[in-house]
Design a protein around this motif. Structure first.
Motif, PDB file in Angstrom:
ATOM      1  N   ASN A 597      36.224  43.568  54.166  1.00  0.00           N
ATOM      2  CA  ASN A 597      35.173  42.632  53.772  1.00  0.00           C
ATOM      3  C   ASN A 597      35.271  42.219  52.301  1.00  0.00           C
ATOM      4  O   ASN A 597      34.472  41.412  51.829  1.00  0.00           O
ATOM      5  CB  ASN A 597      33.793  43.258  54.025  1.00  0.00           C
ATOM      6  CG  ASN A 597      33.547  43.502  55.497  1.00  0.00           C
ATOM      7  OD1 ASN A 597      33.888  42.669  56.333  1.00  0.00           O
ATOM      8  ND2 ASN A 597      32.972  44.653  55.817  1.00  0.00           N
ATOM      9  N   GLY A 598      36.220  42.802  51.583  1.00  0.00           N
ATOM     10  CA  GLY A 598      36.344  42.497  50.175  1.00  0.00           C
ATOM     11  C   GLY A 598      37.687  41.904  49.832  1.00  0.00           C
ATOM     12  O   GLY A 598      38.452  41.483  50.703  1.00  0.00           O
ATOM     13  N   VAL A 599      37.979  41.865  48.533  1.00  0.00           N
ATOM     14  CA  VAL A 599      39.252  41.340  48.050  1.00  0.00           C
ATOM     15  C   VAL A 599      39.916  42.396  47.173  1.00  0.00           C
ATOM     16  O   VAL A 599      39.273  43.341  46.705  1.00  0.00           O
ATOM     17  CB  VAL A 599      39.070  40.034  47.251  1.00  0.00           C
ATOM     18  CG1 VAL A 599      38.534  38.926  48.138  1.00  0.00           C
ATOM     19  CG2 VAL A 599      38.153  40.246  46.050  1.00  0.00           C
ATOM     20  N   LEU A 600      41.204  42.220  46.915  1.00  0.00           N
ATOM     21  CA  LEU A 600      41.933  43.149  46.075  1.00  0.00           C
ATOM     22  C   LEU A 600      41.552  43.021  44.606  1.00  0.00           C
ATOM     23  O   LEU A 600      41.684  43.972  43.836  1.00  0.00           O
ATOM     24  CB  LEU A 600      43.445  42.920  46.238  1.00  0.00           C
ATOM     25  CG  LEU A 600      44.052  43.438  47.540  1.00  0.00           C
ATOM     26  CD1 LEU A 600      45.428  42.852  47.754  1.00  0.00           C
ATOM     27  CD2 LEU A 600      44.095  44.950  47.533  1.00  0.00           C
ATOM     28  N   PHE A 601      41.101  41.849  44.205  1.00  0.00           N
ATOM     29  CA  PHE A 601      40.695  41.659  42.809  1.00  0.00           C
ATOM     30  C   PHE A 601      39.466  42.508  42.513  1.00  0.00           C
ATOM     31  O   PHE A 601      38.491  42.504  43.262  1.00  0.00           O
ATOM     32  CB  PHE A 601      40.390  40.189  42.531  1.00  0.00           C
ATOM     33  CG  PHE A 601      39.892  39.950  41.135  1.00  0.00           C
ATOM     34  CD1 PHE A 601      40.761  40.020  40.064  1.00  0.00           C
ATOM     35  CD2 PHE A 601      38.550  39.682  40.893  1.00  0.00           C
ATOM     36  CE1 PHE A 601      40.312  39.814  38.762  1.00  0.00           C
ATOM     37  CE2 PHE A 601      38.089  39.468  39.598  1.00  0.00           C
ATOM     38  CZ  PHE A 601      38.973  39.538  38.540  1.00  0.00           C
ATOM     39  N   ASP A 602      39.493  43.231  41.392  1.00  0.00           N
ATOM     40  CA  ASP A 602      38.400  44.100  40.992  1.00  0.00           C
ATOM     41  C   ASP A 602      37.664  43.474  39.816  1.00  0.00           C
ATOM     42  O   ASP A 602      38.161  43.458  38.691  1.00  0.00           O
ATOM     43  CB  ASP A 602      38.934  45.483  40.612  1.00  0.00           C
ATOM     44  CG  ASP A 602      37.833  46.439  40.181  1.00  0.00           C
ATOM     45  OD1 ASP A 602      36.644  46.111  40.366  1.00  0.00           O
ATOM     46  OD2 ASP A 602      38.161  47.521  39.668  1.00  0.00           O
ATOM     47  N   ALA A 603      36.487  42.964  40.099  1.00  0.00           N
ATOM     48  CA  ALA A 603      35.703  42.305  39.051  1.00  0.00           C
ATOM     49  C   ALA A 603      34.883  43.283  38.229  1.00  0.00           C
ATOM     50  O   ALA A 603      34.182  42.874  37.301  1.00  0.00           O
ATOM     51  CB  ALA A 603      34.777  41.270  39.678  1.00  0.00           C
ATOM     52  N   THR A 604      34.946  44.578  38.559  1.00  0.00           N
ATOM     53  CA  THR A 604      34.074  45.538  37.889  1.00  0.00           C
ATOM     54  C   THR A 604      34.673  46.129  36.630  1.00  0.00           C
ATOM     55  O   THR A 604      33.963  46.762  35.852  1.00  0.00           O
ATOM     56  CB  THR A 604      33.711  46.695  38.841  1.00  0.00           C
ATOM     57  OG1 THR A 604      34.890  47.449  39.145  1.00  0.00           O
ATOM     58  CG2 THR A 604      33.107  46.167  40.134  1.00  0.00           C
ATOM     59  N   ASN A 605      35.970  45.940  36.415  1.00  0.00           N
ATOM     60  CA  ASN A 605      36.627  46.528  35.252  1.00  0.00           C
ATOM     61  C   ASN A 605      37.621  45.548  34.635  1.00  0.00           C
ATOM     62  O   ASN A 605      38.228  44.735  35.324  1.00  0.00           O
ATOM     63  CB  ASN A 605      37.346  47.826  35.635  1.00  0.00           C
ATOM     64  CG  ASN A 605      36.398  48.995  35.741  1.00  0.00           C
ATOM     65  OD1 ASN A 605      35.675  49.294  34.802  1.00  0.00           O
ATOM     66  ND2 ASN A 605      36.379  49.644  36.901  1.00  0.00           N
ATOM     67  N   GLU A 606      37.814  45.687  33.323  1.00  0.00           N
ATOM     68  CA  GLU A 606      38.566  44.704  32.549  1.00  0.00           C
ATOM     69  C   GLU A 606      40.068  44.640  32.808  1.00  0.00           C
ATOM     70  O   GLU A 606      40.670  43.567  32.584  1.00  0.00           O
ATOM     71  CB  GLU A 606      38.317  44.951  31.046  1.00  0.00           C
ATOM     72  CG  GLU A 606      36.948  44.566  30.553  1.00  0.00           C
ATOM     73  CD  GLU A 606      35.865  45.582  30.882  1.00  0.00           C
ATOM     74  OE1 GLU A 606      34.695  45.302  30.590  1.00  0.00           O
ATOM     75  OE2 GLU A 606      36.193  46.662  31.433  1.00  0.00           O
ATOM     76  N   PRO A 607      40.748  45.713  33.226  1.00  0.00           N
ATOM     77  CA  PRO A 607      42.220  45.620  33.330  1.00  0.00           C
ATOM     78  C   PRO A 607      42.742  44.507  34.221  1.00  0.00           C
ATOM     79  O   PRO A 607      43.887  44.091  34.062  1.00  0.00           O
ATOM     80  CB  PRO A 607      42.610  47.005  33.871  1.00  0.00           C
ATOM     81  CG  PRO A 607      41.569  47.916  33.343  1.00  0.00           C
ATOM     82  CD  PRO A 607      40.296  47.115  33.410  1.00  0.00           C
ATOM     83  N   THR A 608      41.934  44.010  35.165  1.00  0.00           N
ATOM     84  CA  THR A 608      42.421  42.959  36.064  1.00  0.00           C
ATOM     85  C   THR A 608      41.884  41.576  35.704  1.00  0.00           C
ATOM     86  O   THR A 608      42.143  40.617  36.429  1.00  0.00           O
ATOM     87  CB  THR A 608      42.022  43.266  37.514  1.00  0.00           C
ATOM     88  OG1 THR A 608      40.600  43.374  37.604  1.00  0.00           O
ATOM     89  CG2 THR A 608      42.661  44.552  37.985  1.00  0.00           C
ATOM     90  N   PHE A 609      41.182  41.456  34.611  1.00  0.00           N
ATOM     91  CA  PHE A 609      40.498  40.193  34.344  1.00  0.00           C
ATOM     92  C   PHE A 609      41.420  39.056  33.954  1.00  0.00           C
ATOM     93  O   PHE A 609      41.015  37.899  33.889  1.00  0.00           O
ATOM     94  CB  PHE A 609      39.416  40.406  33.284  1.00  0.00           C
ATOM     95  CG  PHE A 609      38.086  40.761  33.870  1.00  0.00           C
ATOM     96  CD1 PHE A 609      37.987  41.301  35.136  1.00  0.00           C
ATOM     97  CD2 PHE A 609      36.921  40.549  33.154  1.00  0.00           C
ATOM     98  CE1 PHE A 609      36.763  41.625  35.692  1.00  0.00           C
ATOM     99  CE2 PHE A 609      35.686  40.868  33.697  1.00  0.00           C
ATOM    100  CZ  PHE A 609      35.607  41.410  34.966  1.00  0.00           C
ATOM    101  N   ASN A 610      42.690  39.360  33.661  1.00  0.00           N
ATOM    102  CA  ASN A 610      43.629  38.278  33.389  1.00  0.00           C
ATOM    103  C   ASN A 610      44.158  37.640  34.670  1.00  0.00           C
ATOM    104  O   ASN A 610      44.669  36.516  34.646  1.00  0.00           O
ATOM    105  CB  ASN A 610      44.815  38.812  32.576  1.00  0.00           C
ATOM    106  CG  ASN A 610      45.659  39.816  33.355  1.00  0.00           C
ATOM    107  OD1 ASN A 610      45.123  40.626  34.109  1.00  0.00           O
ATOM    108  ND2 ASN A 610      46.967  39.786  33.170  1.00  0.00           N
TER     109      ASN A 610
END
Length: 758
Positions: A597-610
């Protein structure tokens, strides 16, 4: 009669700048793990005065919780942090009735009336129907108490031992180690308390305070534990609190309190200079609003009238400018002519977007901040990665102050910055392993997590990091980025041999690349390893904690981290088409079998924000607009649950602000990736009369629809690159004009953004 100099100074601080503060929702992001601080503070102020709620078993990181009892109203807090609570001292608590044991960890239920707050003002009602209103200057706070009508035993408890507790069970709870409290002959009180630990595991620090009331109490007593004492109430025991109890017949009482890291005398100077006896409560509230309007909000203006977007804009600006703390003149560690900033929570979060935005809208403050960061190295031996209560700690991954310094250097922060010293500090990080702490971090005992690069021995010996060091794969990605930062500064300082060495080292993340590791049809990931072999992982689910190989990010997300080497990363991932498919999979619901039901992108932490912006490196910037705008519009609101994760001192908010502006900063380079602005007009004041004006046409004015770029003009000239550099629009100011529309056209026909390490 001679004029009151302090009062004149206070009144002159009130400006007539247009009031943009009414757009700010101070309770935004306070719940659901956002941990925003909703109390009162000036920009970068030492005092952050707010409520402390106690709910056994629940950490109140910034003091505030949705439920629980009031344990006090204290003058010091952090903003938006995770980890563990910090500060929550010194505190006052209003109480009604006879108090037989004042320092027995008294709490008061909260009223059914919700707390109220706005920029510069906070109001709460206790379960005893006492109304508490708060205001603050940079280094002093004001409490306004209104007791119930008819009440005659109206008490204010001053508790020196009060701190925010932690219930995490990881040894991160703060401690109280003793203090002093004295009621002076004229009725004001002076106090000091010694505290320790918290999220950065810091040793003892001392806070001094000085408080005045506007009316004479009927009784005033100093206490050591339950015992009334004459003179100085003093204890050096962590189990024996000290404080005072003041009882009033009046139903309305004002209290002014100053704090200092230096002395009680300086605490008294701070309160009497910043909130003099003649200042009214409303004066202090208004002066704080004016400070935010003139120093922060006026730096970013728009013609938009869309209420929800204006609230997002100015609420985000508010929460990202509460930290770091300007403690110039309040440094107990050493004497220096340099500025001093503390409460750096934390460079591993803020280097990605916050520091780049601070440089643009706060250039004077930012130069001071860079100078202060270098001065910390001069006196403490290492640059900080996180710092509070005058103590470096902790370090999550790399030595990310290196990235901040490099970003400032390549974007021409000069002034009084000593860049030879700055570079020497970076070299210390890159070449000298920090000594382990005593005792070591129980969650990662193998090396220091206080500062520097704890896993540096492996990095220097092998060019990679084995799993004998915790967070080895995350550290490898960050160490490579840190070394690229050294390359940038070495190159600028004409240190040719160093530049070549660190550029080569910046590619060492590739030594963690396992081309045979697969996940959902894709091959090749950054993974943990030992001296000879890669270790198998599940790249979709292996996000770990402090003692694991990856921290706050899966191997899927961690593999996108080294943006300075993007061309090589695209090649290793299989080329443009496969890279595109992998990016799309990151945002496709159901791509992760473990979370359909979700996605691989993690919006909760900064390391993936790029990651949403990486489409730009394959000439598809409108795909970046699509992905990043969806994140911004669905996961960010101004409600109490309106952040996807910890604010992390405004790092979350600064990501959103760059999305609103229409650019994305690439830290350590002069590059800014172009996506799309939200507003038809937005002006950034850059200092010295320079400004960047961002305009658009064809959109809907809200950023909700017709969001895709059709064409761009930079300084009036047609632009076909999906990126620009600092000199184009920031060094001397400039203009950006976008034509927006419904279709995702491929407008960017120029070269892709640079990949210097490739």
């Amino acid at each position: 009669m001679a004029p009151d100099i302090a009062a004149l100074s206070f009144l002159l601080s009130v400006s007539t700048t247009a009031d943009l503060s009414h757009h700010v929702k101070v309770f935004a992001g306070t719940l659901n793990g956002g941990n925003n601080f909703p109390g009162v503070a000036r920009p970068f102020g030492m005092v952050k005065l707010g409520p402390d709620l106690l709910n056994i078993g629940t950490d109140s990181y910034s003091g505030y919780l949705a439920n629980g009892n009031f344990s006090g109203f204290s003058l010091m807090h952090e903003q938006g942090t995770g980890g563990a609570p910090k500060y929550g001292t010194p505190a006052q608590l209003p109480l009604v009735g006879t108090i037989s044991n004042p320092l027995s960890s008294i709490t008061v239920p909260r009223s059914s009336k919700p707390d109220e707050g706005s920029v510069g003002y906070y109001k709460a009602t206790t379960g005893q129907d006492v109304v508490v209103e708060l205001a603050a200057s940079e280094r002093a706070g004001m409490f306004k108490y209104t007791f119930p009508a008819g009440s005659t035993r109206n008490n204010i408890l001053v508790d020196v031992s009060h701190v925010l507790p932690s219930f995490r069970g990881q040894g991160l709870g703060q401690g109280y180690a003793g203090g002093e409290f004295q009621i002076m002959s004229d009725g004001h009180y002076e106090a000091s308390g010694v505290y320790n630990n918290g999220w950065n595991r810091s040793p003892d620090w001392t806070i001094y305070s000085c408080g005045y009331f506007n009316t004479t109490p009927t009784t005033a007593s100093s206490f050591v534990g339950p015992v009334v004492v004459r003179g100085v109430a003093s204890s050096t025991s962590s189990s024996v609190p000290v404080g005072g109890l003041f009882t009033f017949d009046e139903g309305a009482v004002l209290s002014r309190v100053g704090i200092s890291w230096i002395s009680k005398e300086q605490a008294c100077r701070n309160v009497n200079e910043q909130i003099p006896e003649t200042a009214t409560f409303d004066n202090v509230v208004q002066a704080t609003k004016d400070a935010w309007n003139s120093q922060i909000f006026s730096k970013v203006t728009t013609t938009s009238t869309n209420a929800s977007n204006l609230e997002l804009l100015y609420t985000s600006l508010y929460h990202m400018n509460l930290l770091p703390t300007n403690k110039t003149g309040e440094n107990p560690g050493w004497e220096s002519t340099e500025p001093y900033y503390d409460d750096i929570f934390t460079f591993w979060d803020t280097f990605r977007y916050s520091t780049a935005l601070l440089q643009i809208i706060q250039p004077t403050m930012y130069e001071e901040f860079i100078r202060s960061t270098i001065d910390i190295w001069r006196h403490d031996g290492y640059l900080p990665d996180g710092r509070s209560s005058n103590y470096n700690g902790r370090t999550q991954g790399g030595s990310n102050a290196d990235n901040v310094l490099a970003d400032a250097y390549v974007k021409s922060v000069r002034g009084k910055v000593n860049w030879e010293d700055g570079y020497a500090a970076m070299v210390k990080d890159a070449e000298v392993p920090p000594p382990n702490t005593n005792p070591p971090d129980p969650m990662a005992p193998e090396a220091s997590t206080k500062e520097g690069r704890g896993a540096l021995p492996d990095w220097l010996k092998y060019g990679f990091i084995t799993t004998k060091f915790s967070r080895s794969a995350s550290r490898a990605v960050e160490y490579a980025y840190n070394d690229f930062s050294l390359y940038q500064v070495a190159k600028g300082l004409n240190k040719t041999a160093d530049a070549a060495k660190y550029l080569t080292r910046s590619r060492n993340w590739r030594n963690h690349w396992n081309p045979k590791q697969t996940a959902i049809g894709f091959s090749g990931f950054v993974v943990p390893r030992n001296e000879t072999d890669f270790l198998p992982v599940n790249p979709l689910t292996d996000a770990g904690y402090w003692g694991d190989a990856t921290y706050q990010v899966t191997s899927w997300g961690n593999s996108f981290g080294d943006i300075h080497d993007m061309a090589k990363l695209v090649e290793l991932m299989g080329g443009r088409d496969t890279f595109l498919a992998r990016l799309d999979a990151t945002f496709t619901p159901g791509a992760n079998p473990a979370n359909p039901n979700g996605v691989l992108f993690d919006a909760t932490n900064e390391p993936t924000f790029n990651i949403p912006y990486l489409y730009t490196y394959i000439s598809l910037p409108n795909h970046s607009v699509q992905r990043s705008r969806h994140i911004a519009k669905t996961l960010y609101t101004t409600t109490p649950t309106g952040l996807p994760g910890n604010s992390d001192a405004g790092a979350m908010q600064s990501w959103l602000l760059w999305n609103i502006i229409g650019l994305y900063p690439v830290t350590g380079q002069t590059t800014f990736l172009i996506h799309a602005p939200w507003f038809e007009s937005l002006t950034l004041e850059l200092g010295e009369g320079k400004r960047l004006v961002v305009t658009s046409e064809g959109g809907d004015g809200t950023g909700d629809s017709r969001i895709y770029v059709q064409s761009v003009r930079v300084n009036g000239v047609s632009w076909e690159k999906s990126w620009l550099v600092w000199e184009d629009v920031f060094a001397e100011g400039g203009t950006l004009h976008f034509v927006l529309g419904e279709e995702m056209v491929e407008w960017a026909k120029g070269e892709v953004p640079p990949s210097p390490a490739s």
